[in-house]
Write an enzyme that holds these catalytic residues in place. Structure first.
Site, PDB file in Angstrom:
ATOM      1  N   ARG B  72      52.072  -2.305  10.752  1.00 34.59           N
ATOM      2  CA  ARG B  72      51.578  -1.019  10.271  1.00 34.59           C
ATOM      3  C   ARG B  72      50.437  -0.579  11.177  1.00 34.59           C
ATOM      4  O   ARG B  72      49.492  -1.333  11.406  1.00 34.59           O
ATOM      5  CB  ARG B  72      51.084  -1.197   8.842  1.00 34.59           C
ATOM      6  CG  ARG B  72      50.708   0.061   8.127  1.00 34.59           C
ATOM      7  CD  ARG B  72      50.159  -0.279   6.747  1.00 34.59           C
ATOM      8  NE  ARG B  72      51.195  -0.662   5.797  1.00 34.59           N
ATOM      9  CZ  ARG B  72      50.933  -1.230   4.615  1.00 34.59           C
ATOM     10  NH1 ARG B  72      49.682  -1.494   4.272  1.00 34.59           N
ATOM     11  NH2 ARG B  72      51.915  -1.540   3.787  1.00 34.59           N
ATOM     12  N   ARG B 141      41.574  -0.062   4.391  1.00 33.54           N
ATOM     13  CA  ARG B 141      42.864   0.311   4.971  1.00 33.54           C
ATOM     14  C   ARG B 141      42.770   1.631   5.705  1.00 33.54           C
ATOM     15  O   ARG B 141      41.710   2.238   5.808  1.00 33.54           O
ATOM     16  CB  ARG B 141      43.907   0.403   3.850  1.00 33.54           C
ATOM     17  CG  ARG B 141      44.067  -0.859   3.038  1.00 33.54           C
ATOM     18  CD  ARG B 141      44.696  -1.967   3.847  1.00 33.54           C
ATOM     19  NE  ARG B 141      45.055  -3.125   3.036  1.00 33.54           N
ATOM     20  CZ  ARG B 141      46.211  -3.296   2.436  1.00 33.54           C
ATOM     21  NH1 ARG B 141      47.131  -2.349   2.472  1.00 33.54           N
ATOM     22  NH2 ARG B 141      46.467  -4.399   1.754  1.00 33.54           N
ATOM     23  N   LYS B 205      42.396  -5.441  -1.286  1.00 37.09           N
ATOM     24  CA  LYS B 205      42.525  -4.289  -0.400  1.00 37.09           C
ATOM     25  C   LYS B 205      41.569  -3.188  -0.828  1.00 37.09           C
ATOM     26  O   LYS B 205      41.162  -3.115  -2.000  1.00 37.09           O
ATOM     27  CB  LYS B 205      43.957  -3.768  -0.418  1.00 37.09           C
ATOM     28  CG  LYS B 205      44.387  -3.278  -1.784  1.00 37.09           C
ATOM     29  CD  LYS B 205      45.781  -2.695  -1.760  1.00 37.09           C
ATOM     30  CE  LYS B 205      46.825  -3.699  -1.351  1.00 37.09           C
ATOM     31  NZ  LYS B 205      48.217  -3.179  -1.560  1.00 37.09           N
ATOM     32  N   LYS B 207      40.782   1.097  -0.300  1.00 41.62           N
ATOM     33  CA  LYS B 207      41.365   2.329   0.215  1.00 41.62           C
ATOM     34  C   LYS B 207      40.432   3.519   0.056  1.00 41.62           C
ATOM     35  O   LYS B 207      39.793   3.670  -0.973  1.00 41.62           O
ATOM     36  CB  LYS B 207      42.692   2.610  -0.489  1.00 41.62           C
ATOM     37  CG  LYS B 207      43.733   1.530  -0.213  1.00 41.62           C
ATOM     38  CD  LYS B 207      44.986   1.755  -0.990  1.00 41.62           C
ATOM     39  CE  LYS B 207      46.040   0.731  -0.580  1.00 41.62           C
ATOM     40  NZ  LYS B 207      47.306   0.944  -1.323  1.00 41.62           N
ATOM     41  N   CYS B 428      59.172   4.636  -2.285  1.00 41.44           N
ATOM     42  CA  CYS B 428      58.598   3.569  -1.473  1.00 41.44           C
ATOM     43  C   CYS B 428      59.713   2.841  -0.722  1.00 41.44           C
ATOM     44  O   CYS B 428      60.886   3.109  -0.927  1.00 41.44           O
ATOM     45  CB  CYS B 428      57.843   2.580  -2.339  1.00 41.44           C
ATOM     46  SG  CYS B 428      58.949   1.577  -3.325  1.00 41.44           S
ATOM     47  N   CYS B 434      60.959  -5.269   1.305  1.00 45.95           N
ATOM     48  CA  CYS B 434      59.795  -5.561   0.478  1.00 45.95           C
ATOM     49  C   CYS B 434      60.052  -6.753  -0.438  1.00 45.95           C
ATOM     50  O   CYS B 434      60.949  -6.714  -1.271  1.00 45.95           O
ATOM     51  CB  CYS B 434      59.410  -4.364  -0.364  1.00 45.95           C
ATOM     52  SG  CYS B 434      57.991  -4.788  -1.395  1.00 45.95           S
ATOM     53  N   CYS B 473      58.915  -1.323  -7.774  1.00 45.42           N
ATOM     54  CA  CYS B 473      58.170  -2.233  -8.649  1.00 45.42           C
ATOM     55  C   CYS B 473      56.901  -1.544  -9.109  1.00 45.42           C
ATOM     56  O   CYS B 473      56.572  -0.465  -8.616  1.00 45.42           O
ATOM     57  CB  CYS B 473      57.867  -3.541  -7.921  1.00 45.42           C
ATOM     58  SG  CYS B 473      56.327  -3.521  -6.999  1.00 45.42           S
ATOM     59  N   CYS B 477      53.428   1.872  -4.787  1.00 42.17           N
ATOM     60  CA  CYS B 477      53.239   2.324  -3.395  1.00 42.17           C
ATOM     61  C   CYS B 477      53.610   3.784  -3.184  1.00 42.17           C
ATOM     62  O   CYS B 477      53.091   4.437  -2.294  1.00 42.17           O
ATOM     63  CB  CYS B 477      54.043   1.434  -2.466  1.00 42.17           C
ATOM     64  SG  CYS B 477      53.509  -0.279  -2.562  1.00 42.17           S
TER      65      CYS B 477
END
Ligand code: SRM
Ligand SMILES: Cc1cc2nc3c(=O)[nH]c(=O)nc-3n(C[C@H](O)[C@H](O)[C@H](O)COP(=O)(O)OP(=O)(O)OC[C@H]3O[C@@H](n4cnc5c(N)ncnc54)[C@H](O)[C@@H]3O)c2cc1C
Ligand SMILES: Cc1cc2nc3c(=O)[nH]c(=O)nc-3n(C[C@H](O)[C@H](O)[C@H](O)COP(=O)(O)O)c2cc1C
Ligand code: SF4
Lengths: 571, 553
Positions: B72, B141, B205, B207, B428, B434, B473, B477
């Site tokens: 990414r 991120r 994470k 953001k 997503c 994934c 899920c 995302c």
């Protein structure tokens, strides 16, 4: 039976002897016994002191997989012990202009392909087939290596023996044909030769050839009707290859790791029907082939090879149809189309004279200890291109369509030299592509029997993601410690091509240590270029890390070879 | 505090994010890397994955799982120059599946890079001045920023903040350069000392998104920190700061929940903005939950401490108080497709890329088209948080040239023809790459939409700007909880249906029906549409209507 003192000497001798020396002694004694039985000579068995009548001979050999060379050099050593100086030379190295000057020439030559000479012997073979010169001085004898499982058993040896006679040579010992287990017969033959060289009157011998050995002796050639348990293409999507893992169940099948199996392919039905169509022959008509009554259909489908006929057979076809056909390999179908037969009798004459179908050999990939009652093989679909069209090899294509549950006939083809060393010895295995077969067998065996020696595998293919044959099994052996080291070369995963020999180079120092520690080095897979490059690299490693000259390195490797520590199963 | 999670140990012992990656790359026998390293490489912008479609068949073939890596890129604000775009294309063609995936955070991902190709890939990126540092892992991120330049003459100014923040929050370790670019080891460890991340990095994470009203295309409130540009009489006055956004939930874990960020105040100068952002991170670093990763995001820290306590702590550390928040208004979240011109007369073309997947297929040569455009050197590109792309900064005299290319490859038609629901949708990645996916998403939603479109037509709703989002899920995302129709995968072919979110992204939706298969999804939507057309108040959006009629009572 021997008195103590004699027996001790005898024991000392054999206990200190190398594998090859034992083989030799065995052959030597055997030869002596044979000689006495045959009353070939009244003179006492030759002893090193008795000066021979002849003291200079040339031994030429024509080899594909090295057996003939091995024998030739062995004979030379023995000749020296009899004060006969023997010059050993490969047929590819041999100066053809020397031939007329030769007095005593021994030829050891194998048969390859469909009764064809080894590539290295082609020049020699062709040369003696073009008449127009005499070999008046020549006294000779031929040892033919072959394999009774091939229809044209020892054909090349026969041809050479015959031609030398035609050219005016004089046989000093009959042509000896040897099957895969050649040692005994070979030594017996050389024994006779020695005696001829010793005895004054080296009279000519009739062209009697030793009868093909009794099948009873050919335990290795027992045929089996196996049941196909599994057939999986090991390559994943995106691969350029199609490599089939085939498991065949055959109760009581006997083999050792290193052996191969032989399989007789069938001709594609489409090809057979096309041949019937163009020839207009009746499929059900019975004809005689090799003293056997078969329908033309069965003959074309199962018995004879109709694809890529040898130049010899193309010429034979030309003679029968009385047309000019350039000397090249061709399919029967194309011949029939381009050079039609006059009538059906011509057609029948042609087909009954074609070669019986030759078996294809596949190195066994299973181990008796680990896969009782089964043989596994790994077969890559052979591809070739003629004018832009992709075609597939007869047997490998046929095997890629095997149905699970179907019956598959095969025979076991022993490979006596390619054998695991003692359990505590280290083993280095180089087996890219289908060469992995022998080593899956070795590793499964060593795993099952708990052998303590270290194991080092070099494997290579095109792409890691799609072509890592037996990846999960190899990972398992590595995790459980059966495999001490694994090095992989995937040629297409990076810009510059990487092959197994490059990986060997990278680990040269350690590799040499393994050799110094008495480790054995095995190579299995494509002869050219793989096994050639691997050998070059190996010599390089020995020279560099053992500080040796090129010559010394060669010697080092030859000694390994003699001790059975450097073995190849290549094709 | 209770026992630290396993990842915490790995981070601290990773020797500044080096771990044993070098050794892992040497393991010839497997396409995977060592377990601990799998956590470490995330900080370098990549994930180990395996093609889940291929597992069974490969096992039969005695082949290990088809491990590969997803990389990414770090593209603050989603901006990429034409040359860089072309470079990314070459790399994709050579080393990955070839598909370029535009993400919901305005950057791109390449999938299917095998272990042997990771280094060449990163090196090729580096050649093009692209990197993947800190695009994954427990660290800040990719910083998002409203992507519609025409919306404000001050866009460029605001956009610059994305870059500044991203740079300020980069880790100090040189591991990335050492491992992937073969730069020699740093002798003096001082160089790597990292006052912000220390050796434990963030608990989870982190953001940050920057929104420029009136467009909330970046879903500013779903970020740990949301910055809302305050523009008064054509001047950038500063930013409102919102904290505690985060969407992920876990099926069956009631301690987890989606949350929109809470506005805590306003800051004016650049220096103050950066300082405030920085200290919001340090508070989360020090107070965040490091024993339960499911409860480690800032949103849980905020709720545990209380919003005022958190704010207080930040103010203490910055040494200045936040001013009261300024008024702002978000009016939409969707992209403005087609050609637009900004105040300087430069042209922008926003094109529809379904689920952000850039590739050539039998229907459309999207990838080739974009490369053709890039090759003219007459434009740059921007990615939107809706997984679309903007061909940006085109001079008036070059517009026709670009337009012809877009016409030639049917891009104009493709974008114009797509229905509103399709254009506004997000799905997503999910299967097959994934590892967390429970159900399909980007591979499935296009066909589902084809079945929803007729329903909308039937109810004459095809013009409605309804926002529908799907994920495989509950991690969210595709930000499904911030949609008017949210579909969250629960298992193969099954989805939870969420409704009642607003159109501007200021109200989350609510779980309405569980475990629906396709037929039930369509049936439910059909009923909802029916009552919507019959009972909606004038101008009422689908989200507001469903919230009023199904959620509130
Ligand atoms: C590519 C992308 C979805 C897309 O189709 O665009 C994506 C893909 C993945 N996300 Fe995500 N996330 C993406 C935006 C989001 C968002 C939306 C956003 O940030 O605006 C969220 C919800 C907002 C949030 O963070 O709360 C999101 C919440 C998660 C989570 C849950 C985090 C949590 O707080 O629990 C995970 C799982 C985890 O981190 O443990 C996750 C994990 C993943 C992983 C890496 C799966 C994994 O951990 O192995 C997915 C890789 C799939 C693949 O094969 O590519 N992703 N992920 C988005 C990349 C954004 C980027 O460029 O950085
Ligand atoms: C000791 C030994 C062990 C072996 N072990 C293995 C093993 O473990 N795995 C394995 O896969 N193989 C192994 N082989 C090779 C195997 O025996 C076969 O040679 C191989 O499968 C090819 O046989 P085929 O019948 O498929 O191809 P063939 O039909 O015999 O064709 C072989 C080649 O002949 C040429 N040819 C054939 N027909 C034509 C035509 N009409 N026109 C032009 N050219 C033509 C092509 O070059 C073709 O590639 C081994 C061989 C030996 C000697
Ligand atoms: C591909 C192949 C084809 C063979 N064809 C014949 C044959 O047609 N007739 C025969 O008698 N032996 C045939 N053989 C057996 C060899 O002659 C035998 O293995 C011999 O020991 C090889 O000796 P070399 O290593 O000196 O070449 C063939 C062997 C191989 C591998
Ligand atoms: S939402 Fe779930 S399935 Fe979709 S990409 Fe994120 S983690 Fe994977």
């Amino acid at each position: 039976m021997l008195g103590d003192s004699k027996f001790k000497v005898f024991l000392d001798l054999i206990n200190t002897a190398s594998k090859d020396e034992l083989i030799w002694m065995n052959g030597y004694l055997n030869g002596m016994v044979q000689a006495q039985v045959a009353k070939a000579a009244t003179v006492a068995a030759p002893v090193a002191t008795a000066a021979p009548a002849v003291n200079k001979i040339t031994i030429v050999y024509g080899t594909e997989t090295g057996n003939s060379k091995r024998l030739a050099t062995e004979f030379a050593t023995r000749a020296k012990q009899h004060q006969i100086h023997a010059k050993v030379v490969g047929m590819d190295q041999y100066r053809l202009t020397d031939l007329p000057k030769e007095e005593y020439l021994l030829a050891v030559i194998s048969t390859q392909g469909e009764g064809e000479p080894p590539i290295a012997a082609k020049k020699f073979y062709d040369h003696i087939h073009q008449n127009g010169f005499k070999l008046s001085k020549l006294k000779y004898s031929v040892l033919a290596l072959g394999d009774t499982s091939y229809p044209l058993y020892c054909k090349t040896g026969e041809d050479v023996d015959e031609q030398l006679k035609k050219l005016g040579g004089e046989r000093i010992a009959p042509l000896q044909k040897c099957d895969v287990e050649y040692e005994e017969d070979a030594n017996g033959w050389f024994q006779q030769v020695l005696q001829q060289l010793h005895s004054q009157q080296t009279g000519s011998v009739e062209a009697v050839t030793a009868a093909p050995v009794a099948p009873a002796k050919k335990a290795g050639k027992q045929k089996y009707a196996g049941k196909v348990l599994t057939a999986i293409n090991l390559n994943d999507h995106g691969s350029n290859k199609e490599t089939w893992h085939i498991e065949i169940e055959a109760d009581g099948v006997e083999y050792l790791c290193g052996d191969s199996i032989g399989i007789y392919p069938e001709n594609p039905t489409s090809e057979v029907e096309a041949v019937l169509a163009v020839s207009g022959a009746d499929a059900n008509k019975i004809v005689e082939f090799k003293k056997e009554q078969v329908t033309i259909y069965d003959l074309l489908k199962y018995k004879i090879n109709i694809i890529h006929l040898t130049e010899r057979l193309v010429k034979q076809y030309a003679d029968i149809v009385q047309q000019e056909i350039p000397a090249t390999k061709m399919n029967l179908l194309d011949l029939l189309k381009i050079y039609p037969v006059k009538d059906l009798s011509q057609f029948e004459e042609i087909i009954v004279k074609l070669n019986a179908m030759s078996p294809r050999l596949y190195t066994i990939a299973s181990s008796p200890a680990a896969h009782d009652g089964e043989v596994h093989i790994v077969v890559v679909k052979d591809q070739y291109h003629i004018n832009g069209e992709t075609k597939f090899g007869l047997c490998s294509d046929y095997l890629s369509y095997l149905e699970e549950g179907s019956t598959q006939n095969f025979f076991v083809q022993p490979n006596k030299r390619f054998r695991l060393p003692a359990a505590e010895k280290d083993v280095i295995m180089v087996g890219p592509g289908t060469g992995i077969a022998a080593f899956r067998s070795f590793l499964a065996e060593r795993d099952a029997t708990g052998a303590t020696g270290k194991n080092w595998l070099f494997f290579g293919e095109q792409q890691f993601a799609t072509d890592f044959l037996y990846q999960t099994e190899i990972q398992n052996w590595y995790e459980t410690g059966v495999l001490t080291k694994v090095n992989l070369a995937f040629s297409r995963d990076q810009k510059e091509k990487v092959y197994v020999q490059h990986k060997m180079e990278q680990h040269g120092a350690e590799l040499f240590q393994w050799l110094e520690g008495g480790g054995s080095f095995f190579v299995c897979g494509k002869k050219d270029p793989m096994s050639v490059d691997v050998e070059k690299t190996l010599l390089g490693i020995i020279a560099e890390h053992g500080n040796k000259t090129g010559e010394e390195a060669k010697l080092y490797l030859e000694q390994m070879e003699h001790a059975g520590r450097y073995e190849k199963d290549v094709y | 505090m209770s026992k630290l999670s396993a990842i915490e140990k790995i981070k601290v012992e990773s020797n500044a994010l080096r771990g044993t990656i070098r050794e892992s790359l040497q393991d010839e026998i497997t396409g995977a890397i060592r377990e601990d390293d799998q956590a470490v490489i995330k900080f370098h912008g990549m994930y180990q994955q395996d093609n889940r479609d291929r597992r069974e068949e490969r096992a039969e073939k005695k082949l290990d799982r088809l491990y590969s890596y997803m990389i990414r890129l770090r593209l603050p604000g989603g901006f990429i120059s034409a040359e860089k775009w072309l470079a990314a294309n070459d790399v994709a063609g050579e080393n990955s599946t070839g598909v370029i995936k535009i993400t919901t955070r305005q950057t791109i991902q390449l999938h299917g890079i095998i272990k042997a190709k990771i280094k060449p890939t990163i090196q090729a990126f580096n050649e093009a001045n692209l990197d993947s540092i800190a695009t994954c892992g427990d660290i800040n991120r990719n910083v998002t920023c409203s992507s519609h330049p025409n919306e404000s003459p001050l866009h460029a100014k605001v956009f610059a903040f994305a870059d500044k923040i991203s740079t300020m929050l980069m880790p100090k370790t040189k591991a990335y350069y050492e491992i992937w670019l073969d730069e020699e080891k740093v002798a003096d460890k001082k160089v790597e000392e990292d006052p912000l991340y220390q050796d434990r990095y963030m608990p989870r994470k982190f953001k940050i998104g920057i929104g420029i009203p009136p467009n909330n295309d970046v879903d500013v409130f779903t970020n740990d920190i949301g910055l809302i540009a305050i523009i008064e009489d054509n001047e950038l006055k500063g930013f409102n700061i919102a904290i505690g956004g985060g969407l992920s939930t876990t099926h069956g874990n009631h301690e987890t929940y989606a949350r929109l960020a809470t506005v805590i105040g306003f800051v004016d100068t650049e220096e103050k903005v950066l300082k405030a952002v920085y200290e919001i991170l340090t508070v989360q670093r020090d107070f965040g939950n490091r024993s339960d990763r499911k409860l480690a995001r800032l949103k849980y820290t905020v709720d545990r401490l209380g919003i005022d306590k958190y704010k207080e702590e930040v103010e203490q550390r910055t040494g200045f108080a936040l001013e009261p928040a300024r008024p702002y208004e978000f009016l939409r979240r969707v992209d403005n497709y087609g050609w637009e011109q900004n105040h300087e007369g430069r042209w922008y073309y926003t094109l529809f890329i379904e689920n952000g997947r850039v590739l050539d297929d039998e229907k459309l040569a999207m990838k080739t088209a974009l490369n053709e455009v890039a090759k003219t050197g007459k434009s740059s590109f921007m990615f939107t948080a809706n997984q679309n792309m903007i061909i940006s900064d085109v001079a008036a005299e070059d517009k026709e040239l670009i337009n012809d290319i877009l016409a030639k490859f049917n891009i104009l038609e493709h974008t114009a023809a797509a229905s509103a629901i399709r254009k506004n949708a997000i799905a997503c990645v999910a299967l097959p790459t994934c590892p967390l996916a429970l159900a399909e998403a980007q591979r499935y939603m296009p066909s589902l939409i084809s079945k929803i479109e007729p329903l909308l037509v039937k109810h004459q709703l095809e013009q409605e700007n309804i926002i529908m989002r799907m994920t495989g899920c509950p991690n969210g995302c595709g930000r499904p909880y911030a949609a008017e129709i949210g579909l969250v995968g629960t298992g193969p072919g099954r989805y939870n249906l969420h409704i009642g979110g607003d159109n501007e992204g200021e109200r989350l939706n609510t779980l309405f029906k569980e475990n629906l298969d396709e037929d039930s999804i369509l049936a439910e939507l059909d009923t909802l549409f029916t009552s919507f057309v019959s009972k909606r108040a004038t101008g009422e959006t689908f989200g507001d209507f469903t919230n009023r009629s199904y959620i509130q009572n």
